[in-house]
Write a protein that holds these residues in place. Structure first.
Motif, PDB file in Angstrom:
ATOM      1  N   ASP A  99      22.933  47.429  47.016  1.00  0.00           N
ATOM      2  CA  ASP A  99      22.821  47.526  45.556  1.00  0.00           C
ATOM      3  C   ASP A  99      22.710  48.965  45.066  1.00  0.00           C
ATOM      4  OD1 ASP A  99      20.224  48.177  46.288  1.00  0.00           O
ATOM      5  OD2 ASP A  99      19.361  46.286  45.604  1.00  0.00           O
ATOM      6  N   THR A 100      23.356  49.884  45.799  1.00  0.00           N
ATOM      7  CA  THR A 100      23.295  51.299  45.428  1.00  0.00           C
ATOM      8  C   THR A 100      24.257  51.672  44.313  1.00  0.00           C
ATOM      9  OG1 THR A 100      24.870  51.908  47.168  1.00  0.00           O
ATOM     10  CG2 THR A 100      22.524  51.963  47.734  1.00  0.00           C
ATOM     11  N   LYS A 101      25.248  50.801  44.052  1.00  0.00           N
ATOM     12  CA  LYS A 101      26.204  51.018  42.959  1.00  0.00           C
ATOM     13  C   LYS A 101      26.432  49.692  42.237  1.00  0.00           C
ATOM     14  CE  LYS A 101      28.798  54.586  45.528  1.00  0.00           C
ATOM     15  NZ  LYS A 101      28.097  54.368  46.827  1.00  0.00           N
ATOM     16  N   ALA A 102      26.620  49.739  40.930  1.00  0.00           N
ATOM     17  CA  ALA A 102      26.909  48.533  40.152  1.00  0.00           C
ATOM     18  C   ALA A 102      28.358  48.107  40.366  1.00  0.00           C
ATOM     19  CB  ALA A 102      26.649  48.790  38.676  1.00  0.00           C
ATOM     20  N   VAL A 103      28.551  46.800  40.541  1.00  0.00           N
ATOM     21  CA  VAL A 103      29.910  46.271  40.732  1.00  0.00           C
ATOM     22  C   VAL A 103      30.356  45.404  39.558  1.00  0.00           C
ATOM     23  CG1 VAL A 103      29.802  46.342  43.248  1.00  0.00           C
ATOM     24  CG2 VAL A 103      29.034  44.276  42.019  1.00  0.00           C
ATOM     25  N   TRP A 104      29.484  45.269  38.552  1.00  0.00           N
ATOM     26  CA  TRP A 104      29.800  44.380  37.422  1.00  0.00           C
ATOM     27  C   TRP A 104      29.254  44.974  36.138  1.00  0.00           C
ATOM     28  CZ3 TRP A 104      32.754  40.022  37.793  1.00  0.00           C
ATOM     29  CH2 TRP A 104      32.838  39.199  36.666  1.00  0.00           C
ATOM     30  N   GLY A 105      30.061  44.859  35.049  1.00  0.00           N
ATOM     31  CA  GLY A 105      29.621  45.396  33.775  1.00  0.00           C
ATOM     32  C   GLY A 105      30.252  44.678  32.600  1.00  0.00           C
ATOM     33  N   GLU A 106      30.282  45.371  31.457  1.00  0.00           N
ATOM     34  CA  GLU A 106      30.753  44.759  30.220  1.00  0.00           C
ATOM     35  C   GLU A 106      32.226  44.350  30.281  1.00  0.00           C
ATOM     36  OE1 GLU A 106      31.099  45.837  25.430  1.00  0.00           O
ATOM     37  OE2 GLU A 106      30.739  47.424  26.898  1.00  0.00           O
ATOM     38  N   MET A 107      33.067  45.210  30.838  1.00  0.00           N
ATOM     39  CA  MET A 107      34.494  44.907  30.865  1.00  0.00           C
ATOM     40  C   MET A 107      34.784  43.677  31.722  1.00  0.00           C
ATOM     41  SD  MET A 107      37.671  47.516  31.684  1.00  0.00           S
ATOM     42  CE  MET A 107      36.966  48.727  30.547  1.00  0.00           C
ATOM     43  N   ALA A 108      34.160  43.607  32.884  1.00  0.00           N
ATOM     44  CA  ALA A 108      34.343  42.443  33.754  1.00  0.00           C
ATOM     45  C   ALA A 108      33.801  41.186  33.085  1.00  0.00           C
ATOM     46  CB  ALA A 108      33.651  42.672  35.094  1.00  0.00           C
ATOM     47  N   SER A 109      32.669  41.296  32.413  1.00  0.00           N
ATOM     48  CA  SER A 109      32.077  40.142  31.733  1.00  0.00           C
ATOM     49  C   SER A 109      32.978  39.633  30.618  1.00  0.00           C
ATOM     50  CB  SER A 109      30.702  40.511  31.157  1.00  0.00           C
ATOM     51  OG  SER A 109      29.791  40.816  32.185  1.00  0.00           O
ATOM     52  N   THR A 110      33.572  40.554  29.882  1.00  0.00           N
ATOM     53  CA  THR A 110      34.493  40.173  28.807  1.00  0.00           C
ATOM     54  C   THR A 110      35.690  39.414  29.372  1.00  0.00           C
ATOM     55  OG1 THR A 110      33.827  42.108  27.504  1.00  0.00           O
ATOM     56  CG2 THR A 110      35.894  41.031  26.902  1.00  0.00           C
ATOM     57  N   ALA A 111      36.274  39.943  30.449  1.00  0.00           N
ATOM     58  CA  ALA A 111      37.421  39.291  31.076  1.00  0.00           C
ATOM     59  C   ALA A 111      37.036  37.922  31.629  1.00  0.00           C
ATOM     60  CB  ALA A 111      37.974  40.174  32.184  1.00  0.00           C
ATOM     61  N   ALA A 112      35.861  37.841  32.256  1.00  0.00           N
ATOM     62  CA  ALA A 112      35.417  36.585  32.856  1.00  0.00           C
ATOM     63  C   ALA A 112      35.158  35.516  31.793  1.00  0.00           C
ATOM     64  CB  ALA A 112      34.162  36.820  33.688  1.00  0.00           C
ATOM     65  N   LYS A 113      34.544  35.911  30.701  1.00  0.00           N
ATOM     66  CA  LYS A 113      34.273  34.954  29.628  1.00  0.00           C
ATOM     67  C   LYS A 113      35.573  34.422  29.034  1.00  0.00           C
ATOM     68  CE  LYS A 113      31.540  34.281  25.434  1.00  0.00           C
ATOM     69  NZ  LYS A 113      30.513  34.851  24.531  1.00  0.00           N
ATOM     70  N   LEU A 114      36.526  35.292  28.806  1.00  0.00           N
ATOM     71  CA  LEU A 114      37.805  34.864  28.250  1.00  0.00           C
ATOM     72  C   LEU A 114      38.579  33.975  29.221  1.00  0.00           C
ATOM     73  CD1 LEU A 114      38.916  38.158  26.472  1.00  0.00           C
ATOM     74  CD2 LEU A 114      38.263  36.005  25.375  1.00  0.00           C
ATOM     75  N   HIS A 115      38.356  34.182  30.525  1.00  0.00           N
ATOM     76  CA  HIS A 115      39.032  33.363  31.540  1.00  0.00           C
ATOM     77  C   HIS A 115      38.348  32.009  31.733  1.00  0.00           C
ATOM     78  CE1 HIS A 115      41.911  32.807  34.754  1.00  0.00           C
ATOM     79  NE2 HIS A 115      40.948  32.545  35.626  1.00  0.00           N
ATOM     80  N   GLY A 116      37.160  31.826  31.151  1.00  0.00           N
ATOM     81  CA  GLY A 116      36.496  30.528  31.199  1.00  0.00           C
ATOM     82  C   GLY A 116      35.431  30.370  32.261  1.00  0.00           C
ATOM     83  N   LEU A 117      34.982  31.462  32.883  1.00  0.00           N
ATOM     84  CA  LEU A 117      33.913  31.363  33.867  1.00  0.00           C
ATOM     85  C   LEU A 117      32.586  31.033  33.176  1.00  0.00           C
ATOM     86  CD1 LEU A 117      36.118  33.027  35.427  1.00  0.00           C
ATOM     87  CD2 LEU A 117      34.224  34.076  36.680  1.00  0.00           C
ATOM     88  N   LYS A 118      31.707  30.343  33.893  1.00  0.00           N
ATOM     89  CA  LYS A 118      30.388  30.026  33.351  1.00  0.00           C
ATOM     90  C   LYS A 118      29.416  31.190  33.495  1.00  0.00           C
ATOM     91  CE  LYS A 118      30.013  24.986  33.670  1.00  0.00           C
ATOM     92  NZ  LYS A 118      29.244  23.878  34.302  1.00  0.00           N
ATOM     93  N   GLY A 119      29.657  32.044  34.479  1.00  0.00           N
ATOM     94  CA  GLY A 119      28.758  33.163  34.708  1.00  0.00           C
ATOM     95  C   GLY A 119      29.073  33.845  36.022  1.00  0.00           C
ATOM     96  N   THR A 120      28.334  34.926  36.290  1.00  0.00           N
ATOM     97  CA  THR A 120      28.501  35.688  37.529  1.00  0.00           C
ATOM     98  C   THR A 120      27.132  35.937  38.147  1.00  0.00           C
ATOM     99  OG1 THR A 120      30.495  36.780  36.709  1.00  0.00           O
ATOM    100  CG2 THR A 120      29.347  37.837  38.544  1.00  0.00           C
ATOM    101  N   ILE A 121      27.040  35.696  39.452  1.00  0.00           N
ATOM    102  CA  ILE A 121      25.806  35.921  40.206  1.00  0.00           C
ATOM    103  C   ILE A 121      26.104  36.945  41.280  1.00  0.00           C
ATOM    104  CG2 ILE A 121      24.073  34.862  41.688  1.00  0.00           C
ATOM    105  CD1 ILE A 121      24.658  32.214  40.207  1.00  0.00           C
ATOM    106  N   ILE A 122      25.317  38.004  41.315  1.00  0.00           N
ATOM    107  CA  ILE A 122      25.614  39.142  42.184  1.00  0.00           C
ATOM    108  C   ILE A 122      24.437  39.442  43.102  1.00  0.00           C
ATOM    109  CG2 ILE A 122      26.332  41.561  42.261  1.00  0.00           C
ATOM    110  CD1 ILE A 122      27.079  41.099  39.200  1.00  0.00           C
ATOM    111  N   CYS A 123      24.670  39.334  44.384  1.00  0.00           N
ATOM    112  CA  CYS A 123      23.701  39.829  45.360  1.00  0.00           C
ATOM    113  C   CYS A 123      23.990  41.315  45.517  1.00  0.00           C
ATOM    114  CB  CYS A 123      23.847  39.083  46.678  1.00  0.00           C
ATOM    115  SG  CYS A 123      22.512  39.415  47.834  1.00  0.00           S
TER     116      CYS A 123
END
Length: 222
Positions: A99-123
């Motif tokens: 977890d030394t670098k972020a792999v998910w942010g606003e742009m990915a969330s926007t794309a995921a929401k528009l694609h119909g995903l329910k959410g993202t869980i990140i270890c």
């Protein structure tokens, strides 16, 4: 008033109220990760919890089928590809190298929401916390941080994830809320839901007795 017949009589409790069975479709509405973890403990002596992952907003509560992805924390490009490998209403479950670098942010969330995903869980780590909350896209991660890597697309999508003592597969069910993240293996879903129903009935009975003045230690035979 609905007519009570022999067929629907069993659906009514002693107070005359119709009991609603907990299913996968209403699990988030009628239950919690606590109930599911208890069910798995009762059935399999394992709690199903993926340790250390929490929602970036305590209001998030999601249930759905998993699509897995694995990536180095320096490569967020794999997760962009993973978004479009998901079916509608799936939850992207990500294992990162660290977890030394972020792999998910606003742009990915926007794309995921528009694609119909329910959410993202990140270890692993996420960022753009306020923007994602404003977007109202559920994200769960181990930590939030500002720095990120590059769009390399060198990871894998759909592979089994080995996290601590758990194997998480595409098609498994995940329930995530403010208390944590619990994964149900896909071949155990029906058994776990049946036990969640038992647990909720027991809890409802306990609450009813407490409100009538009975002591909890007596109810639990302690």
């Amino acid at each position: 008033m609905a007519k009570i017949t022999p067929k629907n009589l069993l659906k009514h409790n002693l107070n005359g109220k119709e009991e609603k069975k907990i299913t996968l479709d209403n699990l988030a509405e009628m239950s919690s990760t606590d109930n599911v973890s208890d069910a798995m403990k009762n059935l399999y002596k394992t709690n199903g919890v993926v340790e250390g992952i929490k929602p970036i907003s305590s209001s998030y509560k999601i249930v759905g089928r998993i699509r897995t992805a694995i990536t180095d924390s320096g490569d967020w490009g794999t997760l962009i590809k993973a978004i479009y490998a998901c079916n509608e209403d799936e939850i992207l479950f990500v294992k990162c190298s660290d977890d030394t670098k972020a792999v998910w942010g606003e742009m990915a969330s926007t794309a995921a929401k528009l694609h119909g995903l329910k959410g993202t869980i990140i270890c692993g780590a996420s960022r753009d916390t306020n923007e994602i909350i404003e977007l109202d896209y559920p994200v769960f991660s181990k930590i939030t941080r500002s720095n990120a890597g590059f769009a390399l697309n060198e990871g894998a999508i759909g592979s089994d994830l080995f996290i601590n003592d758990k194997i998480i597969k595409t098609g498994d069910v995940v329930f995530a809320d403010c208390d944590g993240v619990v994964v149900i293996p896909q071949d155990k879903v029906d058994e776990v839901l049946a036990e969640v129903n038992n647990i909720k009935k027991f809890e409802d009975d306990c609450f009813a007795k407490i409100k009538k003045g009975q002591q909890l230690d007596e109810i639990l035979n302690l």
